[in-house]
Design a protein around this motif. Sequence first.
Motif, PDB file in Angstrom:
ATOM      1  N   HIS A  85      33.394  26.786  12.925  1.00  0.00           N
ATOM      2  CA  HIS A  85      33.161  28.200  13.213  1.00  0.00           C
ATOM      3  C   HIS A  85      33.413  28.493  14.692  1.00  0.00           C
ATOM      4  CE1 HIS A  85      31.667  32.214  12.713  1.00  0.00           C
ATOM      5  NE2 HIS A  85      30.747  32.025  13.640  1.00  0.00           N
ATOM      6  N   LYS A  97      38.154  27.271  15.742  1.00  0.00           N
ATOM      7  CA  LYS A  97      38.852  27.844  14.583  1.00  0.00           C
ATOM      8  C   LYS A  97      39.943  26.945  14.033  1.00  0.00           C
ATOM      9  CE  LYS A  97      36.766  31.674  13.970  1.00  0.00           C
ATOM     10  NZ  LYS A  97      35.868  31.706  12.864  1.00  0.00           N
ATOM     11  N   GLU A 149      35.534  28.262   5.907  1.00  0.00           N
ATOM     12  CA  GLU A 149      35.099  27.282   6.891  1.00  0.00           C
ATOM     13  C   GLU A 149      34.023  26.412   6.267  1.00  0.00           C
ATOM     14  OE1 GLU A 149      33.400  29.846   9.858  1.00  0.00           O
ATOM     15  OE2 GLU A 149      35.340  30.472  10.635  1.00  0.00           O
ATOM     16  N   ASP A 161      30.693  28.007   5.996  1.00  0.00           N
ATOM     17  CA  ASP A 161      30.339  28.845   4.849  1.00  0.00           C
ATOM     18  C   ASP A 161      29.354  28.159   3.905  1.00  0.00           C
ATOM     19  OD1 ASP A 161      31.963  30.922   5.770  1.00  0.00           O
ATOM     20  OD2 ASP A 161      33.713  30.170   4.689  1.00  0.00           O
ATOM     21  N   TYR A 178      23.722  39.921   7.004  1.00  0.00           N
ATOM     22  CA  TYR A 178      24.393  38.910   7.812  1.00  0.00           C
ATOM     23  C   TYR A 178      25.889  38.906   7.517  1.00  0.00           C
ATOM     24  CZ  TYR A 178      25.240  34.540  10.238  1.00  0.00           C
ATOM     25  OH  TYR A 178      25.706  33.595  11.116  1.00  0.00           O
ATOM     26  N   PHE A 179      26.240  38.920   6.242  1.00  0.00           N
ATOM     27  CA  PHE A 179      27.651  38.943   5.854  1.00  0.00           C
ATOM     28  C   PHE A 179      28.346  40.182   6.412  1.00  0.00           C
ATOM     29  CE2 PHE A 179      30.873  40.452   2.831  1.00  0.00           C
ATOM     30  CZ  PHE A 179      31.798  39.427   2.958  1.00  0.00           C
ATOM     31  N   HIS A 236      28.069  39.853  10.582  1.00  0.00           N
ATOM     32  CA  HIS A 236      28.705  38.688  11.189  1.00  0.00           C
ATOM     33  C   HIS A 236      30.141  38.494  10.713  1.00  0.00           C
ATOM     34  CE1 HIS A 236      29.552  34.348  11.680  1.00  0.00           C
ATOM     35  NE2 HIS A 236      29.016  34.566  12.863  1.00  0.00           N
ATOM     36  N   ASP A 237      30.353  38.475   9.414  1.00  0.00           N
ATOM     37  CA  ASP A 237      31.682  38.154   8.899  1.00  0.00           C
ATOM     38  C   ASP A 237      32.636  39.343   8.895  1.00  0.00           C
ATOM     39  OD1 ASP A 237      31.316  35.419   8.422  1.00  0.00           O
ATOM     40  OD2 ASP A 237      30.192  35.842   6.613  1.00  0.00           O
ATOM     41  N   HIS A 286      33.452  39.145  13.188  1.00  0.00           N
ATOM     42  CA  HIS A 286      34.602  38.236  13.093  1.00  0.00           C
ATOM     43  C   HIS A 286      35.791  38.817  12.345  1.00  0.00           C
ATOM     44  CE1 HIS A 286      33.002  34.785  15.144  1.00  0.00           C
ATOM     45  NE2 HIS A 286      31.856  34.938  14.494  1.00  0.00           N
ATOM     46  N   ARG A 329      36.638  39.006   9.257  1.00  0.00           N
ATOM     47  CA  ARG A 329      37.232  38.193   8.199  1.00  0.00           C
ATOM     48  C   ARG A 329      37.833  39.092   7.123  1.00  0.00           C
ATOM     49  NH1 ARG A 329      33.368  33.128   6.825  1.00  0.00           N
ATOM     50  NH2 ARG A 329      35.180  32.444   5.648  1.00  0.00           N
TER      51      ARG A 329
END
Length: 156
Positions: free
Chosen positions: A41, A44, A50, A53, A93-94, A97-98, A102, A104
């Motif tokens: 994480h 990269k 990852e 996960d 959180y998803f 954060h994701d 980030h 994603r």
Amino acid sequence: MIHVLSNIGIVVLTFCLMECVTWLTHKYIMHGLLWILHDDHHNKTAHFFEKNDYFFVIFATISMCFYFVGTFVADFGFMFYIGIGITLYGFAYFMVHDILIHQRFKFFSRTNNFYFRALRKAHKMHHKHLGKEQGECFGMLYVPMKYFREAWRTKK
């Protein structure tokens, strides 16, 4: 009615306590014993998924255990509502954060909210350290005041 309010209170309290659990887990487990899962994480790879996960799977399993015990053992007792709080925090959180930080998934890529700018800066400071030592900003929703001040100074 009081029973419903106490269950809602358990969910809200659990959600809030999960920020503390996340901070402690991130600092002492992800950046400690289980760094092998968290390393990719910070450093990269070309992969979409990852090893990091797996922490989603770990927390989802814990939440499901609370659901199971709260439903089948305790007849929708307080443990069921703890499971809901953990699940809601996992969803937050998803999303934060994701998706937001980030990227994603490319949703909310142009948001310019004051809180989110501070949150992104705090998370960027966390990721400036590529190793497991000397980290900072281990939480997810809590942002130290210095990043709010910086977000205010750099408003777009």
